[in-house]
Scaffold this motif. Sequence first.
Motif, PDB file in Angstrom:
ATOM      1  N   ARG A 463     -38.316  -0.410   9.113  1.00 55.19           N
ATOM      2  CA  ARG A 463     -39.620  -0.105   8.501  1.00 55.19           C
ATOM      3  C   ARG A 463     -40.620   0.331   9.574  1.00 55.19           C
ATOM      4  N   CYS A 464     -40.556  -0.312  10.736  1.00 56.35           N
ATOM      5  CA  CYS A 464     -41.463   0.085  11.817  1.00 56.35           C
ATOM      6  C   CYS A 464     -41.167   1.520  12.273  1.00 56.35           C
ATOM      7  N   MET A 465     -39.893   1.874  12.354  1.00 58.91           N
ATOM      8  CA  MET A 465     -39.534   3.239  12.747  1.00 58.91           C
ATOM      9  C   MET A 465     -39.996   4.259  11.710  1.00 58.91           C
ATOM     10  N   ALA A 466     -40.044   3.845  10.437  1.00 57.43           N
ATOM     11  CA  ALA A 466     -40.501   4.741   9.373  1.00 57.43           C
ATOM     12  C   ALA A 466     -42.011   4.674   9.183  1.00 57.43           C
ATOM     13  N   GLU A 467     -42.714   3.968  10.089  1.00 54.19           N
ATOM     14  CA  GLU A 467     -44.167   3.814  10.051  1.00 54.19           C
ATOM     15  C   GLU A 467     -44.627   3.157   8.745  1.00 54.19           C
ATOM     16  N   LYS A 468     -43.861   2.155   8.329  1.00 52.68           N
ATOM     17  CA  LYS A 468     -44.220   1.359   7.166  1.00 52.68           C
ATOM     18  C   LYS A 468     -44.676  -0.018   7.628  1.00 52.68           C
ATOM     19  N   PRO A 469     -45.411  -0.745   6.784  1.00 53.19           N
ATOM     20  CA  PRO A 469     -45.756  -2.135   7.146  1.00 53.19           C
ATOM     21  C   PRO A 469     -44.490  -2.964   7.338  1.00 53.19           C
ATOM     22  N   GLU A 470     -44.549  -3.916   8.261  1.00 52.97           N
ATOM     23  CA  GLU A 470     -43.381  -4.750   8.514  1.00 52.97           C
ATOM     24  C   GLU A 470     -42.947  -5.509   7.267  1.00 52.97           C
ATOM     25  N   GLN A 471     -43.919  -5.899   6.466  1.00 53.08           N
ATOM     26  CA  GLN A 471     -43.612  -6.678   5.266  1.00 53.08           C
ATOM     27  C   GLN A 471     -43.375  -5.740   4.089  1.00 53.08           C
ATOM     28  N   GLY A 472     -42.182  -5.842   3.490  1.00 51.72           N
ATOM     29  CA  GLY A 472     -41.883  -5.058   2.305  1.00 51.72           C
ATOM     30  C   GLY A 472     -42.593  -5.621   1.089  1.00 51.72           C
ATOM     31  N   ARG A 473     -42.691  -4.799   0.067  1.00 57.65           N
ATOM     32  CA  ARG A 473     -43.424  -5.193  -1.144  1.00 57.65           C
ATOM     33  C   ARG A 473     -42.512  -5.039  -2.358  1.00 57.65           C
ATOM     34  N   LEU A 474     -42.367  -6.107  -3.108  1.00 60.67           N
ATOM     35  CA  LEU A 474     -41.600  -6.102  -4.350  1.00 60.67           C
ATOM     36  C   LEU A 474     -42.531  -6.561  -5.464  1.00 60.67           C
ATOM     37  N   SER A 475     -42.606  -5.799  -6.537  1.00 59.42           N
ATOM     38  CA  SER A 475     -43.563  -6.137  -7.597  1.00 59.42           C
ATOM     39  C   SER A 475     -42.864  -6.237  -8.940  1.00 59.42           C
ATOM     40  N   LEU A 476     -43.324  -7.200  -9.725  1.00 56.68           N
ATOM     41  CA  LEU A 476     -42.908  -7.370 -11.118  1.00 56.68           C
ATOM     42  C   LEU A 476     -44.142  -7.186 -11.983  1.00 56.68           C
ATOM     43  N   HIS A 477     -44.061  -6.266 -12.935  1.00 56.95           N
ATOM     44  CA  HIS A 477     -45.227  -5.946 -13.761  1.00 56.95           C
ATOM     45  C   HIS A 477     -44.786  -5.818 -15.208  1.00 56.95           C
ATOM     46  N   ALA A 478     -45.565  -6.392 -16.125  1.00 59.37           N
ATOM     47  CA  ALA A 478     -45.264  -6.307 -17.551  1.00 59.37           C
ATOM     48  C   ALA A 478     -46.506  -5.838 -18.301  1.00 59.37           C
ATOM     49  N   LEU A 479     -46.304  -5.050 -19.352  1.00 55.66           N
ATOM     50  CA  LEU A 479     -47.412  -4.558 -20.160  1.00 55.66           C
ATOM     51  C   LEU A 479     -46.909  -4.177 -21.542  1.00 55.66           C
ATOM     52  N   HIS A 480     -47.864  -4.057 -22.479  1.00 60.35           N
ATOM     53  CA  HIS A 480     -47.549  -3.560 -23.815  1.00 60.35           C
ATOM     54  C   HIS A 480     -47.818  -2.053 -23.859  1.00 60.35           C
ATOM     55  N   GLU A 481     -46.916  -1.321 -24.503  1.00 65.49           N
ATOM     56  CA  GLU A 481     -47.066   0.134 -24.576  1.00 65.49           C
ATOM     57  C   GLU A 481     -46.335   0.649 -25.808  1.00 65.49           C
ATOM     58  N   SER A 482     -47.073   1.305 -26.706  1.00 69.20           N
ATOM     59  CA  SER A 482     -46.499   1.936 -27.899  1.00 69.20           C
ATOM     60  C   SER A 482     -45.628   0.970 -28.698  1.00 69.20           C
ATOM     61  N   GLY A 483     -46.143  -0.235 -28.939  1.00 73.35           N
ATOM     62  CA  GLY A 483     -45.399  -1.191 -29.739  1.00 73.35           C
ATOM     63  C   GLY A 483     -44.217  -1.807 -29.031  1.00 73.35           C
ATOM     64  N   CYS A 484     -44.102  -1.610 -27.740  1.00 75.86           N
ATOM     65  CA  CYS A 484     -42.992  -2.165 -26.965  1.00 75.86           C
ATOM     66  C   CYS A 484     -43.545  -2.964 -25.789  1.00 75.86           C
ATOM     67  N   VAL A 485     -42.665  -3.681 -25.139  1.00 73.76           N
ATOM     68  CA  VAL A 485     -42.993  -4.352 -23.885  1.00 73.76           C
ATOM     69  C   VAL A 485     -42.275  -3.624 -22.767  1.00 73.76           C
ATOM     70  N   VAL A 486     -43.020  -3.259 -21.742  1.00 69.47           N
ATOM     71  CA  VAL A 486     -42.456  -2.552 -20.593  1.00 69.47           C
ATOM     72  C   VAL A 486     -42.484  -3.491 -19.386  1.00 69.47           C
ATOM     73  N   ILE A 487     -41.343  -3.597 -18.706  1.00 73.86           N
ATOM     74  CA  ILE A 487     -41.235  -4.406 -17.492  1.00 73.86           C
ATOM     75  C   ILE A 487     -40.844  -3.480 -16.349  1.00 73.86           C
ATOM     76  N   GLU A 488     -41.641  -3.479 -15.303  1.00 74.33           N
ATOM     77  CA  GLU A 488     -41.382  -2.622 -14.154  1.00 74.33           C
ATOM     78  C   GLU A 488     -41.052  -3.479 -12.932  1.00 74.33           C
ATOM     79  N   ILE A 489     -39.947  -3.145 -12.275  1.00 72.20           N
ATOM     80  CA  ILE A 489     -39.550  -3.795 -11.027  1.00 72.20           C
ATOM     81  C   ILE A 489     -39.580  -2.722  -9.945  1.00 72.20           C
ATOM     82  N   SER A 490     -40.523  -2.833  -9.027  1.00 69.80           N
ATOM     83  CA  SER A 490     -40.740  -1.779  -8.035  1.00 69.80           C
ATOM     84  C   SER A 490     -40.608  -2.340  -6.624  1.00 69.80           C
ATOM     85  N   ASP A 491     -40.152  -1.488  -5.715  1.00 70.05           N
ATOM     86  CA  ASP A 491     -40.148  -1.846  -4.297  1.00 70.05           C
ATOM     87  C   ASP A 491     -40.600  -0.642  -3.484  1.00 70.05           C
ATOM     88  N   ASP A 492     -41.038  -0.885  -2.264  1.00 63.80           N
ATOM     89  CA  ASP A 492     -41.489   0.205  -1.388  1.00 63.80           C
ATOM     90  C   ASP A 492     -40.455   0.454  -0.291  1.00 63.80           C
TER      91      ASP A 492
END
Length: 728
Positions: A463-492
């Motif tokens: 990550r340092c060689m790619a000029e990214k922060p040393e600490q990686g980020r993993l996110s879990l996000h949930a929301l309602h959309e068009s009568g459904c539930v959307v769950i997003e699992i993202s990483d950088d």
Amino acid sequence: MDLSAARGALVQESRELLADMERALLEIESEGITPERVNAAFRAAHTIKGSAGLFGLELIVSFTHVMENVLDRVRSETLRLEGSLVSVLLRCGDYLGRLVDAIDAGEDDRDPDPSGRDALLAALRDVLGASSPAKAVAVDAPEARVEREPAGPGAGNEHWHLSLRFGEDVLRNGMDPLSFINYLSGLGTIVSLYTLAERLPRADSFDAESCYLGFEIDLLSDADKKTLDDVFEFVRDESEIRILPPRAKIAEFIELIEAMPESRQRLGEILVAGGTLTANELEKVLQIQARARESGGEIPRIGEILVQEHMVQPPVVAAALSRQKQTEERRSTEHKIVKVEAGKLDQLINLVGELVIASAGARLLAERTHQGHLVEALGEVGQLVEQIRDRALNLRMVQIGEVFQRFPRVVRDVSQELGKRIELVISGAETELDKSMVERLADPLMHIVRNAMDHGIEPVEERCMAEKPEQGRLSLHALHESGCVVIEISDDGRGLDTARIRAKGIERGLIGPDDELSDAEIHQLIFAPGFSTAAQVTNLSGRGVGMDVVKRSVEALRGEIDISSRKGAGTTFRIRLPLTLAIIDAFQVAVGDTVFVIPLDMIVECADMRAPEGPQHIVNLRGEALPFVSLREVFEIGTDEAPRPARESLVVLAYGQQRAGLVVDRLLGEFQAVIKPLGKLFTGVRGIGGSTILGDGSVALILDVPSLIATCTESQTTHAQAFGGLLN
């Protein structure tokens, strides 16, 4: 005590407390130590120990006793809670969880991991060995007496005063009076402590397992009376506990009572709400009144008893009586939580579903008889049924945070195992979803999260060689959309290697070398059974097992999963699920005599449409090019079976950011659909998501809107490519 009847409550409470303790320990490790977090961990261990002691569960009592001692040293700041100790305490929580599972299985005396228990106890005792032993409390001679300060307005005591008379069996039940005193010291400063030994018997009748001591304690603390009373929750029934507030706080109690809303009118309720009296003390006062009533003597008033028993000071009682006289006599409704078995809720939902079907059938029959008053009455019944349905479905809705809350521990442990620095960000945990779906989401999410940490997020050096922060980020996000539930699992992290996935797909024969696929289509190859591009197998992933299971699990919930990824920037998995698997608001359409059902939340609008001319499936809807698909063509309903009308109807559908049209013969209107599963014969049939029973008893198919929109998109792409070929 009937352990079999109480086991369920004990198991559920213990699991909740273990989750609280784990959350507090993880917050200490990530955000820093605070008294509140340490106390939360201590309270969890203390409460579990107390509950287990009531039922004689010695495996839990003896283990949590050592944990409690360690956490007590941390609270008194004689022991530092560092990373290694946090890890030990987290593993202790895991072991306690296995003990609770054994209790749930009816194996109270079985140790699921004896060697693990010994190792954890040794680690805890090593930590305790570095600290001095607990201070002993001196026992006064039998003739010693406590010098009480005079009660009344003239007293100048600035401290809480606690009068403790523990029951004789408190030690046999797994409780240690000294631990309660140590706990009080964590809530403030013990200014004075008198030990009462008048109950000590002669030496020849002394029982080492009986408690004969009492204590009078002055405590300087900012805690409220309920907090102090809760300390003695597990010994309250067999002990005499009296708590008197500091004289300096009488004015505060009076001010609070005077500012109280006019919802509590009985004297005892006012004092409990004001914090100067606990519910247990009020119960004792009512028992005194009841005994006086039974004896036929004069019944003392509650205020008189409170003053005589030194539970509440006279000025506070006077203020509460004044408040009582100022307001009208009415009582507020107290909100309570009732825990119900999931199976009973499922039975209720099934019966509500049958009620919906029966109600629709009755209304259909009434309309055929043309009896207006009957139709009107059944319409009102239908509205009530709809309200019952909504309330019943809400009973099964739980926050998705139930699943999300287990991932902070997973991310911590896995990141340490991999030697990576990973931050977990959770948002939308309050989003609600059907409980049955939440329970089945845990494993798919676990696969995705572990893969993201193992393959997605890079080591610190990379990550340092790619000029990214040393600490990686993993996110879990949930929301309602068009009568459904959307769950997003993202990483950088590094993102998916599209070229490598394509090469692996060609190698395995999943695609041809000349196939022209978009990046999104190539990314979908990772869901093929046994597909893996990992160079080496790890304890976490790389065996080609998991992602195909993830997709099957999501599709079993009538959902879908998409991937978006940019090389070097990260990957996002997007899971879209229906809100419930039971009953939905729906819309009926027909092609010939065949009725189809569409989830109402996915319909944008309906419009008339002339029969399409030519092969292109695109219509101009108010200046917007809208792809559409004919339901007649999808299910191959011929004109011999059902002649095509001169004017058809266009149902505009939306799913996420995609829009498409569905051409049908007729629109039949809204209704409530009880979702019924399809048999194995229909497994994998595109465009069908389930079935339902109509009011006349016939079966209608529920359309799978996401697959129909995908069909429109594919058809539009095919026509565009063909048109481009003609131009070339």
